[in-house]
Write an enzyme that holds these catalytic residues in place. Structure first.
Site, mmCIF file in Angstrom:
data_model
loop_
_atom_site.group_PDB
_atom_site.id
_atom_site.type_symbol
_atom_site.label_atom_id
_atom_site.label_comp_id
_atom_site.label_asym_id
_atom_site.label_seq_id
_atom_site.Cartn_x
_atom_site.Cartn_y
_atom_site.Cartn_z
ATOM 1 N N LYS A 87 -5.733 4.440 8.766
ATOM 2 C CA LYS A 87 -4.676 5.249 8.160
ATOM 3 C C LYS A 87 -5.036 6.731 8.186
ATOM 4 C CE LYS A 87 -2.745 1.599 5.308
ATOM 5 N NZ LYS A 87 -2.308 1.162 3.969
ATOM 6 N N SER B 19 0.787 -1.237 0.000
ATOM 7 C CA SER B 19 0.000 0.000 0.000
ATOM 8 C C SER B 19 0.819 1.289 0.000
ATOM 9 C CB SER B 19 -0.944 0.022 1.209
ATOM 10 O OG SER B 19 -0.233 0.050 2.426
#
Length: 361
Positions: free
Chosen positions: A300, A255
């Site tokens: 996140k 990611s």
């Protein structure tokens, strides 16, 4: 004992029993929470070395932040109690998901770490490739040996990382050609590989480094038609005109690709892309710069905002989920590809927020 007192005592004991059971009873879930963020333009906290180091090409000063974000995940063997899972469901900074969503088919911690490391390495490679393509810097390819079968004909002769230049004198430019040339032989015949050993591989190959490696083929043992095999797995590797090192430790998964690519572009661009702003983000990236979705987006977002981010580059396919729990003061920027992310940085730097692609649009 009066009936009312007995009833209250029984209810109290039952409640205590249920509470004890809920503490001891394990449930098949995994917990996620906000992890560390790393400025791809900065240095590593532990070592003080740059996250991205470029040698052999001119680089330019940068400012601000382009932070990649991470998620902390409980281990494969961890199972929360029912109480812990309920508390996690209530909290905003913990995400409780089914165990098999994170560790499929009984995957162990070691297997998960290995998979994450492989995904991270692939992400680094794609980030480098996408960044150089964005800047119109040529990226070459070569066919290499990616694996050698233990006990196979090539063991001890060919090695992982060797560049395959030719097979039986036929130049190799695509990995499919390797099998084509090998299967021209019968099992037991010799095929000759021309390779550059991994230890001598470089961005500027020298024909003097090439060696001839004869390998006696064996008979295939799989369910397909009988054919000659040499026991290697060929793959395509990128060749860069200069050295790009991404030095983060103890980070895995795919990611970080988008933010790594942006960090490389910024270092190779005379313009200071962030203009001193604090931008964080996430997203996978492929060789052509397409940005893909990731997991744990809400965690996140929290990690980015807690660190001080003002803008968060969000993969388009994560926008709907991200919009449900955006921390106050954090602007979501929808990103579909690397070129769009660079243009979004232009808008941030110039203060033209109205031009930013929003997850709400």
């Amino acid at each position: 004992m009066p009936r009312r007192s007995a009833t209250m005592l029984a209810a109290t004991l039952l409640l205590i029993g249920l509470l004890c059971a809920s503490v001891l009873f394990k449930v098949p879930f995994t917990e996620m929470s906000p992890g560390p963020t790393y400025n791809t333009l900065g240095v590593q906290d532990k070592t003080g070395t740059p996250v991205i180091t470029i040698t052999g090409h001119e680089t330019y000063p940068t400012s601000g932040h382009l932070n990649m974000t991470t998620v902390q995940v409980t281990g494969a063997n961890y199972q929360p109690s029912l109480v812990s899972a309920i508390v996690g469901w209530i909290r905003d900074d913990v995400l409780v998901v089914p165990h098999d969503n994170v560790y499929p088919q009984g995957q162990t911690d070691q297997e998960a770490q290995q998979e994450n490391a492989e995904q991270f390495a692939s992400s680094e490679d794609s980030a480098k490739t996408a960044a150089l393509k964005q800047l119109d810097i040529p990226v070459g390819t070569e066919v290499i040996v990616s694996a050698v079968t233990a006990g196979g004909p090539s063991e001890g002769k060919l090695h992982a990382g060797d560049q395959i230049v030719a097979v039986d004198g036929v130049a190799i430019t695509d990995r499919a050609q390797v099998a084509e040339q090998v299967t021209r032989h019968q099992p037991g015949e010799t095929v000759v590989f021309t390779v550059v050993p991994h230890a001598k591989a470089s961005a500027t190959p020298d024909p003097a480094d090439e060696v001839q490696v004869p390998v006696v083929t064996a008979k295939s043992e799989d369910d397909g038609p009988e054919r000659a095999v040499v026991g290697i797995t060929p793959s395509v590797d990128h060749v860069y005109p200069f050295k790009i090192d991404i030095g983060l430790q103890d980070v895995g998964g795919p990611s970080a690709g988008l933010m790594f690519a942006l960090g490389i572009v910024d270092k190779l661009t005379p313009t200071d892309l962030t203009g001193g702003k604090f931008v964080a983000g996430t997203g996978t990236i492929d060789d052509d710069g397409a940005v893909g979705p990731i997991g744990g987006i809400q965690m996140k977002l929290i990690a980015a905002r807690d660190k001080g981010a003002e803008y968060f580059f969000t993969p388009a396919d994560n926008c709907a989920e991200a919009s449900k729990g955006t921390p106050s003061g954090l602007t979501l920027v929808k990103v579909e590809n690397l070129d769009g992310a660079v243009k979004a940085l232009d808008s941030i730097r110039s203060g033209d927020e109205a031009a930013l692609p929003s997850c709400g649009k």
